[in-house]
Scaffold this motif. Structure first.
Motif, mmCIF file in Angstrom:
data_model
loop_
_atom_site.group_PDB
_atom_site.id
_atom_site.type_symbol
_atom_site.label_atom_id
_atom_site.label_comp_id
_atom_site.label_asym_id
_atom_site.label_seq_id
_atom_site.Cartn_x
_atom_site.Cartn_y
_atom_site.Cartn_z
ATOM 1 N N SER A 1 -15.244 3.873 0.588
ATOM 2 C CA SER A 1 -15.356 2.338 0.156
ATOM 3 C C SER A 1 -14.491 1.985 0.876
ATOM 4 O O SER A 1 -13.237 2.229 1.071
ATOM 5 C CB SER A 1 -15.296 2.241 -1.430
ATOM 6 O OG SER A 1 -15.413 0.973 -1.819
ATOM 7 N N PRO A 2 -14.754 0.426 1.311
ATOM 8 C CA PRO A 2 -13.608 -0.416 1.623
ATOM 9 C C PRO A 2 -12.386 -0.524 0.865
ATOM 10 O O PRO A 2 -12.750 -0.758 -0.493
ATOM 11 C CB PRO A 2 -14.289 -1.904 1.974
ATOM 12 C CG PRO A 2 -15.930 -1.432 1.895
ATOM 13 C CD PRO A 2 -16.057 -0.350 1.021
ATOM 14 N N GLY A 3 -11.276 -0.585 1.481
ATOM 15 C CA GLY A 3 -10.215 -0.659 0.535
ATOM 16 C C GLY A 3 -9.681 -1.775 0.396
ATOM 17 O O GLY A 3 -10.451 -2.970 0.762
ATOM 18 N N LEU A 4 -8.633 -1.992 -0.369
ATOM 19 C CA LEU A 4 -8.274 -3.239 -1.010
ATOM 20 C C LEU A 4 -7.875 -4.423 0.126
ATOM 21 O O LEU A 4 -8.465 -5.794 0.061
ATOM 22 C CB LEU A 4 -7.203 -3.304 -1.759
ATOM 23 C CG LEU A 4 -6.490 -4.631 -2.519
ATOM 24 C CD1 LEU A 4 -7.481 -5.190 -3.485
ATOM 25 C CD2 LEU A 4 -5.161 -4.278 -3.287
ATOM 26 N N GLY A 5 -7.206 -3.718 1.348
ATOM 27 C CA GLY A 5 -6.791 -4.841 2.329
ATOM 28 C C GLY A 5 -8.178 -5.247 3.024
ATOM 29 O O GLY A 5 -8.069 -6.520 3.632
ATOM 30 N N THR A 6 -9.155 -4.219 3.298
ATOM 31 C CA THR A 6 -10.224 -4.567 3.991
ATOM 32 C C THR A 6 -11.114 -5.611 3.367
ATOM 33 O O THR A 6 -11.457 -6.699 3.877
ATOM 34 C CB THR A 6 -11.045 -3.350 4.136
ATOM 35 O OG1 THR A 6 -10.378 -2.338 4.845
ATOM 36 C CG2 THR A 6 -12.392 -3.632 4.991
ATOM 37 N N LEU B 1 -14.704 -11.429 -6.507
ATOM 38 C CA LEU B 1 -14.595 -11.446 -5.092
ATOM 39 C C LEU B 1 -14.302 -10.035 -4.602
ATOM 40 O O LEU B 1 -14.691 -10.047 -3.525
ATOM 41 C CB LEU B 1 -12.924 -12.175 -5.026
ATOM 42 C CG LEU B 1 -13.167 -13.921 -5.093
ATOM 43 C CD1 LEU B 1 -11.898 -14.468 -5.016
ATOM 44 C CD2 LEU B 1 -13.991 -14.314 -3.796
ATOM 45 N N LEU B 2 -13.540 -8.989 -5.133
ATOM 46 C CA LEU B 2 -13.479 -7.767 -4.702
ATOM 47 C C LEU B 2 -14.691 -7.043 -4.686
ATOM 48 O O LEU B 2 -14.979 -6.323 -3.631
ATOM 49 C CB LEU B 2 -12.514 -7.163 -5.251
ATOM 50 C CG LEU B 2 -10.920 -7.559 -5.329
ATOM 51 C CD1 LEU B 2 -9.984 -6.742 -6.162
ATOM 52 C CD2 LEU B 2 -10.441 -7.517 -3.680
ATOM 53 N N GLY B 3 -15.416 -7.146 -5.687
ATOM 54 C CA GLY B 3 -16.836 -6.502 -5.592
ATOM 55 C C GLY B 3 -17.615 -7.219 -4.593
ATOM 56 O O GLY B 3 -18.465 -6.478 -3.828
ATOM 57 N N GLU B 4 -17.795 -8.625 -4.427
ATOM 58 C CA GLU B 4 -18.849 -9.016 -3.246
ATOM 59 C C GLU B 4 -18.043 -8.742 -2.114
ATOM 60 O O GLU B 4 -18.630 -8.554 -1.253
ATOM 61 C CB GLU B 4 -18.965 -10.458 -3.893
ATOM 62 C CG GLU B 4 -19.642 -10.804 -4.946
ATOM 63 C CD GLU B 4 -21.174 -10.611 -4.721
ATOM 64 O OE1 GLU B 4 -21.553 -10.421 -3.600
ATOM 65 O OE2 GLU B 4 -21.858 -10.635 -5.915
ATOM 66 N N SER B 5 -16.787 -8.724 -1.711
ATOM 67 C CA SER B 5 -16.311 -8.681 -0.586
ATOM 68 C C SER B 5 -16.648 -7.094 -0.081
ATOM 69 O O SER B 5 -16.729 -6.849 1.201
ATOM 70 C CB SER B 5 -14.651 -9.098 -0.363
ATOM 71 O OG SER B 5 -14.205 -8.176 -1.215
ATOM 72 N N GLY B 6 -16.563 -6.333 -0.766
ATOM 73 C CA GLY B 6 -16.726 -4.770 -0.655
ATOM 74 C C GLY B 6 -18.024 -4.644 0.003
ATOM 75 O O GLY B 6 -18.730 -4.030 0.840
ATOM 76 N N TYR C 1 -11.361 -1.416 -9.816
ATOM 77 C CA TYR C 1 -10.379 -0.534 -9.390
ATOM 78 C C TYR C 1 -11.041 0.555 -9.080
ATOM 79 O O TYR C 1 -10.603 1.173 -7.843
ATOM 80 C CB TYR C 1 -9.557 -0.302 -10.573
ATOM 81 C CG TYR C 1 -8.406 0.713 -10.310
ATOM 82 C CD1 TYR C 1 -7.396 0.613 -9.484
ATOM 83 C CD2 TYR C 1 -8.693 2.063 -10.778
ATOM 84 C CE1 TYR C 1 -6.494 1.700 -9.116
ATOM 85 C CE2 TYR C 1 -7.889 3.200 -10.511
ATOM 86 C CZ TYR C 1 -6.729 2.928 -9.707
ATOM 87 O OH TYR C 1 -5.903 3.919 -9.518
ATOM 88 N N LYS C 2 -11.952 1.194 -9.727
ATOM 89 C CA LYS C 2 -12.666 2.273 -9.377
ATOM 90 C C LYS C 2 -13.358 2.117 -8.020
ATOM 91 O O LYS C 2 -13.357 3.203 -7.108
ATOM 92 C CB LYS C 2 -13.578 2.805 -10.313
ATOM 93 C CG LYS C 2 -12.861 3.318 -11.885
ATOM 94 C CD LYS C 2 -12.086 4.462 -11.513
ATOM 95 C CE LYS C 2 -12.886 5.815 -11.508
ATOM 96 N NZ LYS C 2 -11.926 6.803 -11.267
ATOM 97 N N GLN C 3 -14.015 1.009 -7.797
ATOM 98 C CA GLN C 3 -14.615 0.777 -6.561
ATOM 99 C C GLN C 3 -13.824 0.815 -5.489
ATOM 100 O O GLN C 3 -13.981 1.351 -4.151
ATOM 101 C CB GLN C 3 -15.428 -0.494 -6.684
ATOM 102 C CG GLN C 3 -16.603 -0.532 -7.352
ATOM 103 C CD GLN C 3 -17.271 -1.993 -7.564
ATOM 104 O OE1 GLN C 3 -16.811 -3.261 -6.923
ATOM 105 N NE2 GLN C 3 -18.549 -2.043 -7.773
#
Length: 112
Positions: A22-27, A92-97, A14-16
């Motif tokens: 930092s790339p947003g959730l949608g990105t 997934l969210l960390g790696e995709s960022g 969430y903090k990332q």
């Protein structure tokens, strides 16, 4: 102890996602299919196929009717699926960022 670690990972994710610049959730969500394809083809060096395989196994575990802890044991049975879900989402969210950052660096490094 494992529950606390999963909750901490969810908080870090969430903090990332909410960190400025930092790339947003949608990105990040839109980048997941591209990242999976790049990892499968060996074009993205930031993540190995073994981690992608673990993520795939996590998805299979969540949708599988066979569980290590049966879901009819309501609190405990659902908690293991939720733990896998938290790990998978955070990963997934960390790696995709990181993948989006890598893509951006590649685009800016290409000579015009």
């Amino acid at each position: 102890m494992a529950k606390a670690a999963r909750a901490a990972q969810a908080w870090r994710t969430y903090k990332q996602v909410t960190t400025p610049g930092s790339p947003g959730l949608g990105t990040r969500l839109r980048a997941i299919p591209r990242m999976i394809g790049a990892v499968a083809r060996g074009r993205y060096p930031g993540m190995g196929r073994s981690k992608l395989t673990l993520m795939g196994l996590g998805v299979l575990y969540m949708i599988s009717p066979i569980d290590v802890i049966p879901d009819f044991l309501v609190l405990i049975g659902v908690a293991d699926d939720f733990g896998v879900f938290l790990w998978l989402t955070g990963s997934l969210l960390g790696e995709s960022g990181r993948y989006v950052d890598w893509e951006r660096r590649r685009v800016t490094a290409v000579p015009s």
